[in-house]
Design a protein around this motif. Structure first.
Motif, short mmCIF file in Angstrom:
data_model
loop_
_atom_site.label_atom_id
_atom_site.label_comp_id
_atom_site.label_asym_id
_atom_site.label_seq_id
_atom_site.Cartn_x
_atom_site.Cartn_y
_atom_site.Cartn_z
N LEU A 46 -18.71 4.13 -11.12
CA LEU A 46 -19.94 3.74 -11.77
C LEU A 46 -21.12 3.97 -10.84
CD1 LEU A 46 -18.58 0.27 -12.96
CD2 LEU A 46 -18.31 2.47 -14.13
N ASP A 47 -22.31 4.07 -11.41
CA ASP A 47 -23.54 4.03 -10.64
C ASP A 47 -24.16 2.65 -10.84
OD1 ASP A 47 -23.09 6.67 -10.01
OD2 ASP A 47 -24.50 7.45 -11.50
N THR A 48 -25.02 2.24 -9.91
CA THR A 48 -25.64 0.93 -10.06
C THR A 48 -27.04 0.93 -9.47
OG1 THR A 48 -25.36 -1.45 -9.68
CG2 THR A 48 -24.71 0.00 -7.89
N ARG A 50 -22.90 5.95 -6.89
CA ARG A 50 -24.25 6.02 -6.35
C ARG A 50 -24.97 4.69 -6.49
NH1 ARG A 50 -26.21 11.30 -9.60
NH2 ARG A 50 -24.93 10.23 -11.17
N LEU A 51 -25.66 4.29 -5.40
CA LEU A 51 -26.55 3.14 -5.44
C LEU A 51 -27.96 3.69 -5.65
CD1 LEU A 51 -27.12 0.13 -5.15
CD2 LEU A 51 -27.28 0.47 -2.67
N LEU A 52 -28.52 3.45 -6.83
CA LEU A 52 -29.81 4.01 -7.20
C LEU A 52 -30.93 3.09 -6.75
CD1 LEU A 52 -28.69 5.00 -10.80
CD2 LEU A 52 -28.88 6.53 -8.82
N ASP A 53 -31.99 3.65 -6.24
CA ASP A 53 -33.10 2.86 -5.74
C ASP A 53 -33.83 2.16 -6.88
OD1 ASP A 53 -36.20 2.67 -4.87
OD2 ASP A 53 -34.92 2.55 -3.10
N LYS A 54 -34.20 0.91 -6.65
CA LYS A 54 -34.81 0.10 -7.70
C LYS A 54 -36.16 0.65 -8.16
CE LYS A 54 -36.94 -3.14 -4.40
NZ LYS A 54 -36.93 -4.52 -3.90
N VAL A 105 -24.80 0.56 -14.01
CA VAL A 105 -24.75 -0.90 -14.08
C VAL A 105 -26.08 -1.46 -13.60
CG1 VAL A 105 -23.57 -2.98 -13.29
CG2 VAL A 105 -22.26 -0.87 -13.67
N LEU A 106 -26.67 -2.30 -14.43
CA LEU A 106 -27.95 -2.92 -14.13
C LEU A 106 -27.75 -4.43 -14.14
CD1 LEU A 106 -31.04 -2.34 -13.81
CD2 LEU A 106 -31.21 -2.58 -16.28
#
Length: 300
Positions: free
Chosen positions: A146-148, A172-176, A193-194
């Protein structure tokens, strides 16, 4: 499932965290609640601030409980939070053969149908304590990572250790602040995932949570409009010492057309209902109400 792992933790502290995590992940699953109770008692002197925050949150959110009932819930919450440390270690380092027998996933067809449309899926998760293990369970069942979109840790070595553990199920850890990156991931038919009850200090509106105004992520309708991806709530809870339930709901209706305020209120009302079912399994140890509406006093 893609087996690529994240960066190895650097330095002595990072390797120490990883070693402790691997050790904790081997604890018998049926023992975890008892270990949580024992750990909460033994670590109480080191966790004074978390005990204080938990007491404050519970006194605000459960005013209908008398003092004795509030104290019982505080103790149960702290034991559950320490239990979650073992659960997180299991999520990060446990073998699939250890995780599959304890997992129950409901509503997985909702997510699979969403992905079959090729527009990705935005999962609205929460600060329920078993959610980390729930993400690992979901990743295993889907056969994909998953990405988050999540807050990064301030410490580089801790960030590396957490990323290394999560790399079993998080790609992947996506920047806020990088909403374009989230939209691109969804258009690539990824699962993002949010954490819907997250306070990032950006992209927030205020919505009532147990009657208290709480800063709540406000970007869900915008992401739904930009990506055309469905938005599905996901919940996770500890059903029994050896049973964890992950539930995915059907896609929410009319999210793209909703205002940020209306969607935040709808989501927080749904979350409150879920938390009331298992109140000790919510992360009362964090300052959920640290960001206040203009003119309101600080609560911690």
């Amino acid at each position: 499932m893609n087996s690529r792992r994240g960066p190895d933790p650097r330095g002595v502290r990072g390797r120490l965290i990883t070693g402790i995590g691997r050790l904790l992940s081997r604890a018998p699953v049926g023992w975890l609640p008892r270990l949580g109770c024992l750990g909460a008692a033994l670590l109480a002197p080191l966790l004074r601030r978390r005990w204080h925050i938990t007491r404050r949150n519970i006194s605000m959110c459960f005013p209908e409980l008398d003092g004795r009932a509030q104290r019982r819930l505080v103790r149960a919450s702290m034991a559950s939070a320490v239990t979650a440390i073992f659960e997180n270690a299991l999520a990060w380092y446990g073998a699939p053969t250890r995780i599959e027998p304890i997992a129950e996933v409901r509503g997985l067809d909702h997510l699979r149908r969403a992905l079959s449309d090729g527009r990705g899926a935005l999962l609205l998760a929460t600060h329920q304590l078993p959610m980390e293990l729930g993400a690992r369970i979901l990743s295993e069942r889907l056969g994909m990572r998953l990405d988050t979109l999540a807050r990064r840790h301030g410490s580089r070595w801790l960030e590396a250790a957490v990323s290394h553990g999560r790399s079993r199920f998080i790609d992947r850890l996506l920047d806020k602040r990088n909403l374009r990156g989230v939209v691109r991931a969804l258009r690539d038919n990824r699962v993002v995932v949010l954490i819907g009850d997250q306070d990032f200090n950006v992209h927030h509106v205020f919505a009532p949570f147990f009657g208290v105004s709480a800063a709540t992520l406000a970007i869900t309708p915008r992401l739904a409009r930009l990506s055309a991806a469905p938005v599905l709530p996901v919940w996770a809870w500890r059903q029994a010492p050896r049973r964890y339930v992950v539930e995915i709901e059907a896609p929410l209706a009319d999210v793209a057309d909703a205002s940020a305020e209306a969607e935040a209120r709808r989501y927080m009302a749904a979350l409150e209902g879920r938390v009331r079912a298992h109140p000790e399994q919510y992360l009362w140890q964090h300052r959920r109400f640290k960001t206040r509406p203009p003119g309101e006093p600080r609560l911690y």
